[in-house]
Design a protein around this motif. Structure first.
Motif, PDB file in Angstrom:
ATOM      1  N   PRO A   1       0.777  -1.234   0.000  1.00  0.00           N
ATOM      2  CA  PRO A   1       0.000   0.000   0.000  1.00  0.00           C
ATOM      3  C   PRO A   1       0.817   1.296   0.000  1.00  0.00           C
ATOM      4  O   PRO A   1       0.275   2.355  -0.287  1.00  0.00           O
ATOM      5  CB  PRO A   1      -0.820  -0.102   1.276  1.00  0.00           C
ATOM      6  N   ILE A   2       2.091   1.229   0.323  1.00  0.00           N
ATOM      7  CA  ILE A   2       2.895   2.455   0.399  1.00  0.00           C
ATOM      8  C   ILE A   2       3.427   2.793  -0.991  1.00  0.00           C
ATOM      9  O   ILE A   2       4.174   2.007  -1.582  1.00  0.00           O
ATOM     10  CB  ILE A   2       4.052   2.307   1.397  1.00  0.00           C
ATOM     11  N   PRO A   3       3.059   3.950  -1.535  1.00  0.00           N
ATOM     12  CA  PRO A   3       3.520   4.307  -2.880  1.00  0.00           C
ATOM     13  C   PRO A   3       4.986   4.734  -2.889  1.00  0.00           C
ATOM     14  O   PRO A   3       5.507   5.227  -1.891  1.00  0.00           O
ATOM     15  CB  PRO A   3       2.622   5.477  -3.264  1.00  0.00           C
ATOM     16  N   MET A   4       5.627   4.520  -4.013  1.00  0.00           N
ATOM     17  CA  MET A   4       6.976   5.052  -4.213  1.00  0.00           C
ATOM     18  C   MET A   4       6.810   6.420  -4.873  1.00  0.00           C
ATOM     19  O   MET A   4       6.166   6.533  -5.916  1.00  0.00           O
ATOM     20  CB  MET A   4       7.813   4.154  -5.115  1.00  0.00           C
ATOM     21  N   PRO A   5       7.376   7.452  -4.249  1.00  0.00           N
ATOM     22  CA  PRO A   5       7.241   8.780  -4.846  1.00  0.00           C
ATOM     23  C   PRO A   5       8.019   8.893  -6.154  1.00  0.00           C
ATOM     24  O   PRO A   5       8.971   8.151  -6.396  1.00  0.00           O
ATOM     25  CB  PRO A   5       7.829   9.714  -3.782  1.00  0.00           C
ATOM     26  N   ALA A   6       7.612   9.822  -6.965  1.00  0.00           N
ATOM     27  CA  ALA A   6       8.309  10.102  -8.215  1.00  0.00           C
ATOM     28  C   ALA A   6       9.661  10.744  -7.924  1.00  0.00           C
ATOM     29  O   ALA A   6       9.828  11.439  -6.921  1.00  0.00           O
ATOM     30  CB  ALA A   6       7.468  11.039  -9.076  1.00  0.00           C
ATOM     31  N   HIS A   7      10.611  10.492  -8.806  1.00  0.00           N
ATOM     32  CA  HIS A   7      11.953  11.075  -8.706  1.00  0.00           C
ATOM     33  C   HIS A   7      12.312  11.714 -10.047  1.00  0.00           C
ATOM     34  O   HIS A   7      13.198  11.235 -10.753  1.00  0.00           O
ATOM     35  CB  HIS A   7      12.964   9.997  -8.319  1.00  0.00           C
ATOM     36  N   PRO A   8      11.609  12.790 -10.413  1.00  0.00           N
ATOM     37  CA  PRO A   8      11.846  13.391 -11.728  1.00  0.00           C
ATOM     38  C   PRO A   8      13.230  14.025 -11.876  1.00  0.00           C
ATOM     39  O   PRO A   8      13.673  14.270 -12.994  1.00  0.00           O
ATOM     40  CB  PRO A   8      10.742  14.451 -11.829  1.00  0.00           C
ATOM     41  N   GLN A   9      13.917  14.255 -10.754  1.00  0.00           N
ATOM     42  CA  GLN A   9      15.252  14.852 -10.809  1.00  0.00           C
ATOM     43  C   GLN A   9      16.309  13.861 -11.303  1.00  0.00           C
ATOM     44  O   GLN A   9      17.405  14.255 -11.688  1.00  0.00           O
ATOM     45  CB  GLN A   9      15.650  15.411  -9.435  1.00  0.00           C
ATOM     46  N   VAL A  10      15.980  12.577 -11.308  1.00  0.00           N
ATOM     47  CA  VAL A  10      16.912  11.553 -11.772  1.00  0.00           C
ATOM     48  C   VAL A  10      16.929  11.582 -13.297  1.00  0.00           C
ATOM     49  O   VAL A  10      15.874  11.546 -13.939  1.00  0.00           O
ATOM     50  CB  VAL A  10      16.483  10.153 -11.258  1.00  0.00           C
ATOM     51  N   SER A  11      18.120  11.650 -13.863  1.00  0.00           N
ATOM     52  CA  SER A  11      18.202  11.659 -15.336  1.00  0.00           C
ATOM     53  C   SER A  11      17.757  10.304 -15.877  1.00  0.00           C
ATOM     54  O   SER A  11      17.799   9.283 -15.176  1.00  0.00           O
ATOM     55  CB  SER A  11      19.643  11.942 -15.779  1.00  0.00           C
ATOM     56  N   ASP A  12      17.345  10.295 -17.135  1.00  0.00           N
ATOM     57  CA  ASP A  12      16.945   9.036 -17.775  1.00  0.00           C
ATOM     58  C   ASP A  12      18.090   8.033 -17.742  1.00  0.00           C
ATOM     59  O   ASP A  12      17.877   6.846 -17.461  1.00  0.00           O
ATOM     60  CB  ASP A  12      16.514   9.277 -19.225  1.00  0.00           C
ATOM     61  N   ALA A  13      19.300   8.495 -18.009  1.00  0.00           N
ATOM     62  CA  ALA A  13      20.471   7.607 -18.031  1.00  0.00           C
ATOM     63  C   ALA A  13      20.737   7.027 -16.647  1.00  0.00           C
ATOM     64  O   ALA A  13      20.999   5.821 -16.517  1.00  0.00           O
ATOM     65  CB  ALA A  13      21.695   8.364 -18.540  1.00  0.00           C
ATOM     66  N   ASP A  14      20.661   7.850 -15.606  1.00  0.00           N
ATOM     67  CA  ASP A  14      20.891   7.355 -14.249  1.00  0.00           C
ATOM     68  C   ASP A  14      19.794   6.382 -13.823  1.00  0.00           C
ATOM     69  O   ASP A  14      20.069   5.361 -13.196  1.00  0.00           O
ATOM     70  CB  ASP A  14      20.986   8.504 -13.244  1.00  0.00           C
ATOM     71  N   ALA A  15      18.558   6.670 -14.172  1.00  0.00           N
ATOM     72  CA  ALA A  15      17.452   5.767 -13.827  1.00  0.00           C
ATOM     73  C   ALA A  15      17.645   4.409 -14.485  1.00  0.00           C
ATOM     74  O   ALA A  15      17.450   3.366 -13.844  1.00  0.00           O
ATOM     75  CB  ALA A  15      16.113   6.381 -14.235  1.00  0.00           C
ATOM     76  N   LEU A  16      18.047   4.403 -15.736  1.00  0.00           N
ATOM     77  CA  LEU A  16      18.278   3.146 -16.441  1.00  0.00           C
ATOM     78  C   LEU A  16      19.465   2.393 -15.841  1.00  0.00           C
ATOM     79  O   LEU A  16      19.413   1.174 -15.656  1.00  0.00           O
ATOM     80  CB  LEU A  16      18.488   3.387 -17.937  1.00  0.00           C
ATOM     81  N   THR A  17      20.519   3.099 -15.512  1.00  0.00           N
ATOM     82  CA  THR A  17      21.695   2.476 -14.891  1.00  0.00           C
ATOM     83  C   THR A  17      21.318   1.845 -13.552  1.00  0.00           C
ATOM     84  O   THR A  17      21.704   0.708 -13.254  1.00  0.00           O
ATOM     85  CB  THR A  17      22.827   3.498 -14.703  1.00  0.00           C
ATOM     86  N   MET A  18      20.546   2.560 -12.745  1.00  0.00           N
ATOM     87  CA  MET A  18      20.119   2.015 -11.451  1.00  0.00           C
ATOM     88  C   MET A  18      19.217   0.816 -11.635  1.00  0.00           C
ATOM     89  O   MET A  18      19.338  -0.192 -10.925  1.00  0.00           O
ATOM     90  CB  MET A  18      19.431   3.092 -10.619  1.00  0.00           C
ATOM     91  N   ALA A  19      18.301   0.877 -12.585  1.00  0.00           N
ATOM     92  CA  ALA A  19      17.389  -0.235 -12.832  1.00  0.00           C
ATOM     93  C   ALA A  19      18.167  -1.479 -13.256  1.00  0.00           C
ATOM     94  O   ALA A  19      17.898  -2.590 -12.765  1.00  0.00           O
ATOM     95  CB  ALA A  19      16.361   0.141 -13.886  1.00  0.00           C
ATOM     96  N   LYS A  20      19.133  -1.313 -14.131  1.00  0.00           N
ATOM     97  CA  LYS A  20      19.948  -2.449 -14.567  1.00  0.00           C
ATOM     98  C   LYS A  20      20.715  -3.032 -13.391  1.00  0.00           C
ATOM     99  O   LYS A  20      20.824  -4.254 -13.251  1.00  0.00           O
ATOM    100  CB  LYS A  20      20.905  -2.026 -15.678  1.00  0.00           C
ATOM    101  N   TYR A  21      21.233  -2.178 -12.544  1.00  0.00           N
ATOM    102  CA  TYR A  21      21.953  -2.633 -11.351  1.00  0.00           C
ATOM    103  C   TYR A  21      21.001  -3.421 -10.428  1.00  0.00           C
ATOM    104  O   TYR A  21      21.334  -4.522  -9.984  1.00  0.00           O
ATOM    105  CB  TYR A  21      22.550  -1.442 -10.611  1.00  0.00           C
ATOM    106  N   ILE A  22      19.841  -2.882 -10.158  1.00  0.00           N
ATOM    107  CA  ILE A  22      18.869  -3.531  -9.268  1.00  0.00           C
ATOM    108  C   ILE A  22      18.539  -4.928  -9.792  1.00  0.00           C
ATOM    109  O   ILE A  22      18.412  -5.880  -9.018  1.00  0.00           O
ATOM    110  CB  ILE A  22      17.616  -2.656  -9.093  1.00  0.00           C
ATOM    111  N   LEU A  23      18.413  -5.060 -11.086  1.00  0.00           N
ATOM    112  CA  LEU A  23      18.082  -6.355 -11.681  1.00  0.00           C
ATOM    113  C   LEU A  23      19.196  -7.387 -11.556  1.00  0.00           C
ATOM    114  O   LEU A  23      18.967  -8.577 -11.782  1.00  0.00           O
ATOM    115  CB  LEU A  23      17.665  -6.186 -13.143  1.00  0.00           C
ATOM    116  N   THR A  24      20.398  -6.959 -11.173  1.00  0.00           N
ATOM    117  CA  THR A  24      21.524  -7.905 -10.998  1.00  0.00           C
ATOM    118  C   THR A  24      21.679  -8.361  -9.555  1.00  0.00           C
ATOM    119  O   THR A  24      22.455  -9.286  -9.291  1.00  0.00           O
ATOM    120  CB  THR A  24      22.854  -7.278 -11.434  1.00  0.00           C
ATOM    121  N   VAL A  25      20.984  -7.744  -8.629  1.00  0.00           N
ATOM    122  CA  VAL A  25      21.155  -8.071  -7.217  1.00  0.00           C
ATOM    123  C   VAL A  25      20.581  -9.455  -6.934  1.00  0.00           C
ATOM    124  O   VAL A  25      19.442  -9.741  -7.291  1.00  0.00           O
ATOM    125  CB  VAL A  25      20.518  -6.997  -6.315  1.00  0.00           C
ATOM    126  N   LYS A  26      21.353 -10.265  -6.302  1.00  0.00           N
ATOM    127  CA  LYS A  26      20.928 -11.648  -5.973  1.00  0.00           C
ATOM    128  C   LYS A  26      20.762 -11.798  -4.484  1.00  0.00           C
ATOM    129  O   LYS A  26      21.441 -11.276  -3.681  1.00  0.00           O
ATOM    130  CB  LYS A  26      21.960 -12.659  -6.458  1.00  0.00           C
TER     131      LYS A  26
END
Length: 100
Positions: free
Chosen positions: A75-100
């Motif tokens: 039920p707890i929403p994740m707030p928007a982070h519009p200050q994050v650049s598209d490139a940084d958001a994609l880099t973080m997402a790719k990193y998160i997907l590698t965490v085991k």
């Protein structure tokens, strides 16, 4: 020659992973997320487990980082982070997907 290519490849991957871990700290994602345990939001390993097989997951997660979201992990929403650049958001997402 193979050894040199292997070492350079490993260093590049390690550097990218380290840079991505630094980005989640830079944007204070660690206030709500951790690699291995649920906090306010899901653990990165749980996100990776849920979305890892989806070929377009990195792009979807990057959009969610920027736009925010609700309802997928509780039920707890994740707030928007519009200050994050598209490139940084994609880099973080790719990193998160590698965490085991």
């Amino acid at each position: 020659m193979r050894s040199v290519v292997l070492v350079v490849s490993m260093l590049a991957l390690t550097g990218a992973a380290h840079a991505s871990a630094d980005l989640v700290k830079k944007y204070n994602c660690v206030a709500c997320h951790a690699e291995a345990r649920k906090m306010v939001g899901p653990a990165y390993k749980d996100v990776a487990s849920k979305y890892g097989a989806d070929g377009g997951a990195a792009e979807k997660l990057a959009k969610k980082i920027k736009a925010g979201g609700a309802g997928v992990w509780g039920p707890i929403p994740m707030p928007a982070h519009p200050q994050v650049s598209d490139a940084d958001a994609l880099t973080m997402a790719k990193y998160i997907l590698t965490v085991k």
